[in-house]
Design an enzyme around this catalytic site. Structure first.
Site, mmCIF file in Angstrom:
data_model
loop_
_atom_site.group_PDB
_atom_site.id
_atom_site.type_symbol
_atom_site.label_atom_id
_atom_site.label_comp_id
_atom_site.label_asym_id
_atom_site.label_seq_id
_atom_site.Cartn_x
_atom_site.Cartn_y
_atom_site.Cartn_z
ATOM 1 N N GLY A 1 41.479 31.319 39.440
ATOM 2 C CA GLY A 1 42.757 31.755 39.969
ATOM 3 C C GLY A 1 42.643 33.151 40.550
ATOM 4 O O GLY A 1 41.576 33.569 41.003
ATOM 5 N N CYS A 2 43.734 33.894 40.524
ATOM 6 C CA CYS A 2 43.782 35.243 41.082
ATOM 7 C C CYS A 2 42.751 36.153 40.432
ATOM 8 O O CYS A 2 42.721 36.292 39.206
ATOM 9 C CB CYS A 2 45.182 35.823 40.887
ATOM 10 S SG CYS A 2 45.332 37.546 41.376
ATOM 11 N N PHE A 3 41.903 36.798 41.238
ATOM 12 C CA PHE A 3 40.850 37.621 40.650
ATOM 13 C C PHE A 3 41.378 38.907 40.031
ATOM 14 O O PHE A 3 40.696 39.535 39.232
ATOM 15 C CB PHE A 3 39.703 37.901 41.618
ATOM 16 C CG PHE A 3 40.051 38.462 42.978
ATOM 17 C CD1 PHE A 3 41.219 39.158 43.219
ATOM 18 C CD2 PHE A 3 39.161 38.300 44.034
ATOM 19 C CE1 PHE A 3 41.510 39.684 44.470
ATOM 20 C CE2 PHE A 3 39.431 38.818 45.294
ATOM 21 C CZ PHE A 3 40.619 39.525 45.505
#
Length: 213
Positions: free
Chosen positions: A43-45
Site C-alpha cells: 500500500g502507501c509507502f
C-alpha cells in the site's frame, strides 16, 4: 487469536529453517554482522516506512518504486498506474537483531494481503501487495508463509500477495522520505497513518526501538 497463533508458528518454522541453512556455510571461523535487504510493497509507502523504521534491527527504510517497466519514474507517473511499479520500501536490516521471518510477520499483519491492487481507499496496481525477494531463501520463506497462512485460514479470503524477484528499486523524491515524521499534522498522516501506527505499536511493542505507553 487463531491468526496470531498462525503467524507465530509460521515465523518460528521459517526462522529455524533460515538459521539451519545459514549454519551449513559456517566453517567455524569468526563471522561478522552483515546487513541484509528486504523489499516490500503493502500500500502507501508513507505508512509502510513509518512502521518498519520503528523496529529493532531495522537500520534504514527508503520509500520508492519497484516491479515496473518505466525507468526512473516520478511519483506522479506511478500514481497513474501505467508504469507497472508499486509503491515499495527498501528495508535494510541486521539479521542478528531481526530475522526475515519476523519482517514477514510484520508485513502480513500490517496490511490486508487478500485485497487485490488496493489498500483501503488507495486503489490501483501501484498499491498492490508484493514481496520482491533478493535471494532463494527469501523466496522460499515468503512462499511458505503464504502457503501456511492459507492452510490455517488466517484470513477469510486467499492471499493475493505477489512473490516476484527483485530487479530494480527507484528511490522516490526527497519529500517522500520520512514523510510521516515530517508531516504528522497533515490530514492523511493524522487520520490514516497515525491510527495504523498506533495499532502496529501495540501489536509489536516488544520489537520496537522505542517503548510507547
Amino acid at each position: 487469536m487463531k491468526k496470531i497463533i498462525s503467524f507465530l508458528l509460521v515465523t518460528m518454522v521459517i526462522s529455524t529453517a533460515i538459521f539451519a541453512s545459514s549454519n551449513k556455510s559456517n566453517t567455524g571461523h569468526t563471522t561478522y554482522t552483515k546487513l541484509d535487504t528486504a523489499t516490500f510493497a503493502l500500500g502507501c509507502f508513507w505508512c509502510t516506512e513509518a512502521k518498519f523504521k520503528e523496529l529493532q534491527g531495522v537500520v534504514k527504510v527508503t520509500s520508492g518504486f519497484s516491479g515496473g517497466h518505466t525507468v526512473n519514474p516520478t511519483y506522479e507517473e506511478v500514481c497513474t498506474g501505467t508504469t507497472g511499479h508499486a509503491e515499495a520500501c527498501n528495508i535494510i536490516y541486521d539479521p542478528k537483531q531481526i530475522s526475515y521471518a519476523e519482517l514477514l510477520q510484520v508485513f502480513f499483519t500490517t496490511h490486508d494481503p487478500t485485497q487485490l491492487n488496493r489498500q483501503g481507499n488507495d486503489i490501483g496496481t501501484q498499491y498492490r501487495s508484493a514481496i520482491f525477494y533478493h535471494n532463494a531463501a527469501q523466496k522460499q520463506a515468503s512462499e511458505y508463509y503464504i502457503k501456511r497462512l492459507n492452510q490455517e485460514k488466517a484470513y477469510p479470503r486467499p492471499i493475493v500477495t505477489q512473490v516476484v524477484p527483485f530487479t530494480v528499486f527507484y528511490k522516490a523524491e526527497g519529500y517522500h522520505q520520512d514523510y510521516f515524521s515530517r508531516n504528522g499534522n497533515q490530514p492523511y498522516c493524522k487520520y490514516v497513518i497515525q491510527p495504523e501506527l498506533d495499532k502496529f505499536r501495540k501489536a509489536f511493542a516488544s520489537k520496537l526501538k522505542t517503548q510507547y505507553k
